[in-house]
Design a protein around this motif. Structure first.
Motif, PDB file in Angstrom:
ATOM      1  N   LEU A 227       0.836  -1.207   0.000  1.00  0.00           N
ATOM      2  CA  LEU A 227       0.000   0.000   0.000  1.00  0.00           C
ATOM      3  C   LEU A 227       0.869   1.254   0.000  1.00  0.00           C
ATOM      4  N   ASP A 228       1.907   1.247   0.828  1.00  0.00           N
ATOM      5  CA  ASP A 228       2.826   2.390   0.890  1.00  0.00           C
ATOM      6  C   ASP A 228       3.469   2.639  -0.469  1.00  0.00           C
ATOM      7  N   LYS A 229       3.951   1.585  -1.091  1.00  0.00           N
ATOM      8  CA  LYS A 229       4.637   1.722  -2.381  1.00  0.00           C
ATOM      9  C   LYS A 229       3.694   2.238  -3.465  1.00  0.00           C
ATOM     10  N   ILE A 230       2.500   1.676  -3.526  1.00  0.00           N
ATOM     11  CA  ILE A 230       1.536   2.094  -4.544  1.00  0.00           C
ATOM     12  C   ILE A 230       1.106   3.536  -4.315  1.00  0.00           C
ATOM     13  N   ALA A 231       0.787   3.861  -3.070  1.00  0.00           N
ATOM     14  CA  ALA A 231       0.350   5.228  -2.749  1.00  0.00           C
ATOM     15  C   ALA A 231       1.444   6.237  -3.064  1.00  0.00           C
ATOM     16  N   GLU A 232       2.676   5.904  -2.728  1.00  0.00           N
ATOM     17  CA  GLU A 232       3.786   6.809  -3.019  1.00  0.00           C
ATOM     18  C   GLU A 232       3.962   6.965  -4.527  1.00  0.00           C
ATOM     19  N   TYR A 233       3.913   5.856  -5.250  1.00  0.00           N
ATOM     20  CA  TYR A 233       4.098   5.915  -6.702  1.00  0.00           C
ATOM     21  C   TYR A 233       3.012   6.763  -7.373  1.00  0.00           C
ATOM     22  N   LEU A 234       1.771   6.590  -6.933  1.00  0.00           N
ATOM     23  CA  LEU A 234       0.657   7.324  -7.544  1.00  0.00           C
ATOM     24  C   LEU A 234       0.424   8.685  -6.892  1.00  0.00           C
ATOM     25  N   ASN A 235       1.197   8.982  -5.850  1.00  0.00           N
ATOM     26  CA  ASN A 235       1.077  10.245  -5.119  1.00  0.00           C
ATOM     27  C   ASN A 235      -0.337  10.444  -4.565  1.00  0.00           C
ATOM     28  N   ILE A 236      -0.810   9.394  -3.909  1.00  0.00           N
ATOM     29  CA  ILE A 236      -2.127   9.440  -3.275  1.00  0.00           C
ATOM     30  C   ILE A 236      -1.983   9.085  -1.800  1.00  0.00           C
ATOM     31  N   ASP A 237      -3.021   9.344  -1.045  1.00  0.00           N
ATOM     32  CA  ASP A 237      -3.024   9.048   0.377  1.00  0.00           C
ATOM     33  C   ASP A 237      -3.266   7.555   0.601  1.00  0.00           C
ATOM     34  N   LYS A 238      -2.389   6.936   1.374  1.00  0.00           N
ATOM     35  CA  LYS A 238      -2.494   5.498   1.653  1.00  0.00           C
ATOM     36  C   LYS A 238      -3.827   5.144   2.326  1.00  0.00           C
ATOM     37  N   ASP A 239      -4.258   5.986   3.254  1.00  0.00           N
ATOM     38  CA  ASP A 239      -5.515   5.706   3.956  1.00  0.00           C
ATOM     39  C   ASP A 239      -6.705   5.774   3.007  1.00  0.00           C
TER      40      ASP A 239
END
Length: 92
Positions: free
Chosen positions: A48-60
């Motif tokens: 989740l952290d990796k995907i959220a960081e890559y897409l520049n979105i909030d993990k929550d």
């Protein structure tokens, strides 16, 4: 949006991304990303952290749908991440 897959698809569409791009950018197999999109499993916290960081979105937001989709970062954090990305691209 009820599922992680739906939220992930929305974020990917807005970022003009796909499972293969996410795989390259995060190290998560494209088939795994496709499984998340199809509702066949959920990413663990590290993914989740990796995907959220890559897409520049909030993990929550990606995990629960209850937070804001975009995350707010400081200018220093943005610059650090931007330079890190440039460095990674130069040394591939």
């Amino acid at each position: 949006m009820k599922s992680i897959g739906e939220r992930l698809l929305k974020a990917m569409t807005e970022a003009n991304s796909n499972a293969n791009k996410i795989a390259v950018g995060t190290g998560i197999h494209a088939s795994t990303v496709k499984n998340y999109l199809d509702g066949k499993g959920k990413p663990d916290n590290l993914k989740l952290d990796k995907i959220a960081e890559y897409l520049n979105i909030d993990k929550d937001w990606l995990k629960t749908g209850t937070a804001s989709q975009t995350e707010t970062i400081s200018e220093e954090q943005y610059e650090s991440e931007y330079l890190k990305g440039l460095t990674n691209e130069l040394f591939r």
